[in-house]
Design a protein around this motif. Structure first.
Motif, PDB file in Angstrom:
ATOM      1  N   SER A  57      -1.217 -13.387  -1.937  1.00  0.00           N
ATOM      2  CA  SER A  57      -0.162 -14.409  -1.974  1.00  0.00           C
ATOM      3  C   SER A  57      -0.748 -15.795  -1.740  1.00  0.00           C
ATOM      4  CB  SER A  57       0.906 -14.125  -0.910  1.00  0.00           C
ATOM      5  OG  SER A  57       1.553 -12.910  -1.187  1.00  0.00           O
ATOM      6  N   ASP A 187       4.697 -12.559  -7.573  1.00  0.00           N
ATOM      7  CA  ASP A 187       4.169 -12.043  -6.306  1.00  0.00           C
ATOM      8  C   ASP A 187       4.970 -10.822  -5.875  1.00  0.00           C
ATOM      9  OD1 ASP A 187       2.796 -11.618  -4.013  1.00  0.00           O
ATOM     10  OD2 ASP A 187       3.193 -13.584  -3.112  1.00  0.00           O
ATOM     11  N   GLU A 188       4.460  -9.660  -6.191  1.00  0.00           N
ATOM     12  CA  GLU A 188       5.133  -8.386  -5.882  1.00  0.00           C
ATOM     13  C   GLU A 188       6.612  -8.423  -6.261  1.00  0.00           C
ATOM     14  OE1 GLU A 188       4.045  -6.290  -2.408  1.00  0.00           O
ATOM     15  OE2 GLU A 188       2.323  -7.581  -1.970  1.00  0.00           O
TER      16      GLU A 188
HETATM   17 MG   LIG Z   1       1.511 -11.042  -0.417  1.00  0.00          MG
END
Ligand SMILES: [Mg+2]
Ligand SMILES: Nc1ncnc2c1ncn2[C@@H]1O[C@H](COP(=O)(O)OP(=O)(O)O)[C@@H](O)[C@H]1O
Length: 266
Positions: A57, A187-188
């Motif tokens: 991240s 991000d995910e």
């Molecule tokens: Mg992350």
């Protein structure tokens, strides 16, 4: 570094879409990114995997300058992120210039972060209206097209609370696309979803990839990485441990750390 399996259409600058050279990031004494080198080509789907806390991240946040790197160079479409170079000196860009760079990059988070008091349509129209000062009719027309594209044409008047997590995430993708970004960071994007809702979000991402969008995707969805990804990077403890074609890395990992991680997630 990354190999491409599809035709590469050069970006406007002819440069890689993202280029990281020895990128370091520390938070005070905590050294989080320890020299990241990588390149993402235009139209590439670049998947990033690695254990929690490895810096994925943070790296995405550096790409759109939500975090300042502490050493190295980071370029998007041939332009230094957050700085201007004169001779061998770097000068920080003004907030207004950073904002202009950031507008060209769409970001989709694990949590959808939609505005709760706005309908799906209003969420998608908001940035073009407020940030780009687009006319209302044009913003509405594109928002409707985008909601159609993510399969939510019939839900445009719904508020986030009236939508499932998968639907909310698809609105969030449409909202990012409304700014017509040249790069999308995920991000995910499916980590917060119930398992039965993951597929509809991945389908939208696959569709975007087929359209030629350049995408960096942090994900634990190895099926998606294998089928849609052009490159896969395994990151651990702030370094790139292994990179290659997703099928190669996933079926024949070279490093023990990669093997150990994959044995836990596959
Ligand atoms: Mg992350
Ligand atoms: N703003 C911050 N201040 C201090 N430490 C941070 C900050 N953001 C992230 N970190 C630390 O950086 C490390 C990497 O975090 P992150 O990039 O979120 O990893 P990942 O996304 O791979 O799980 C973690 O140890 C995290 O605690």
């Amino acid at each position: 570094m990354s190999k491409l399996t599809k035709d590469v259409v050069p970006s406007t600058s002819g440069a890689p879409m993202v280029r990281a050279e020895g990128v370091h990031k520390s938070f005070g004494p905590a050294h989080i990114l320890k020299g990241i080198d990588l390149e993402v080509n235009p139209r590439e789907v670049f998947c990033l995997i690695g254990p929690s806390g490895s810096g994925k991240s943070t790296f995405l946040r550096c790409i759109n300058h939500l975090e300042k790197i502490t050493a190295g160079r980071l370029y998007v479409d041939g332009q230094l992120v957050g700085y201007r170079q004169k001779g061998d000196k770097l000068y920080e860009l003004k907030e207004r210039e950073v904002a202009a760079q950031r507008r060209e990059i769409g970001m989709v988070f694990q949590r959808f972060n939609l505005f709760p008091h706005m309908t799906a349509l209003e969420n998608v129209m908001e940035a073009p209206l407020q940030v780009k000062r687009e006319g209302k009719a044009a913003a509405r027309e594109r928002a409707e097209q985008l909601l159609d594209r993510v399969g939510l044409g019939s839900r445009k008047g719904h508020y986030p609370a009236q939508l499932s997590g998968g639907q909310q995430q698809r609105v969030a993708i449409a909202r990012a696309l409304a700014m017509q970004p040249k790069l999308m960071l995920f991000d995910e994007p499916t980590s917060a979803l119930d398992p039965e809702l993951v597929g509809e979000v991945l389908d939208v991402m696959r569709d975007l990839a087929e359209d030629g969008m350049t995408m960096i995707v942090v994900t634990h969805e190895m099926g998606f990485a294998r089928e849609v990804g052009d490159s896969l990077v395994f990151m651990d403890d702030g370094v790139v441990v292994e990179a290659g074609h997703p099928r190669e890395v996933l079926t024949n990992p070279q490093h023990d750390r990669t093997k150990s991680f994959l044995s836990k997630v596959l």
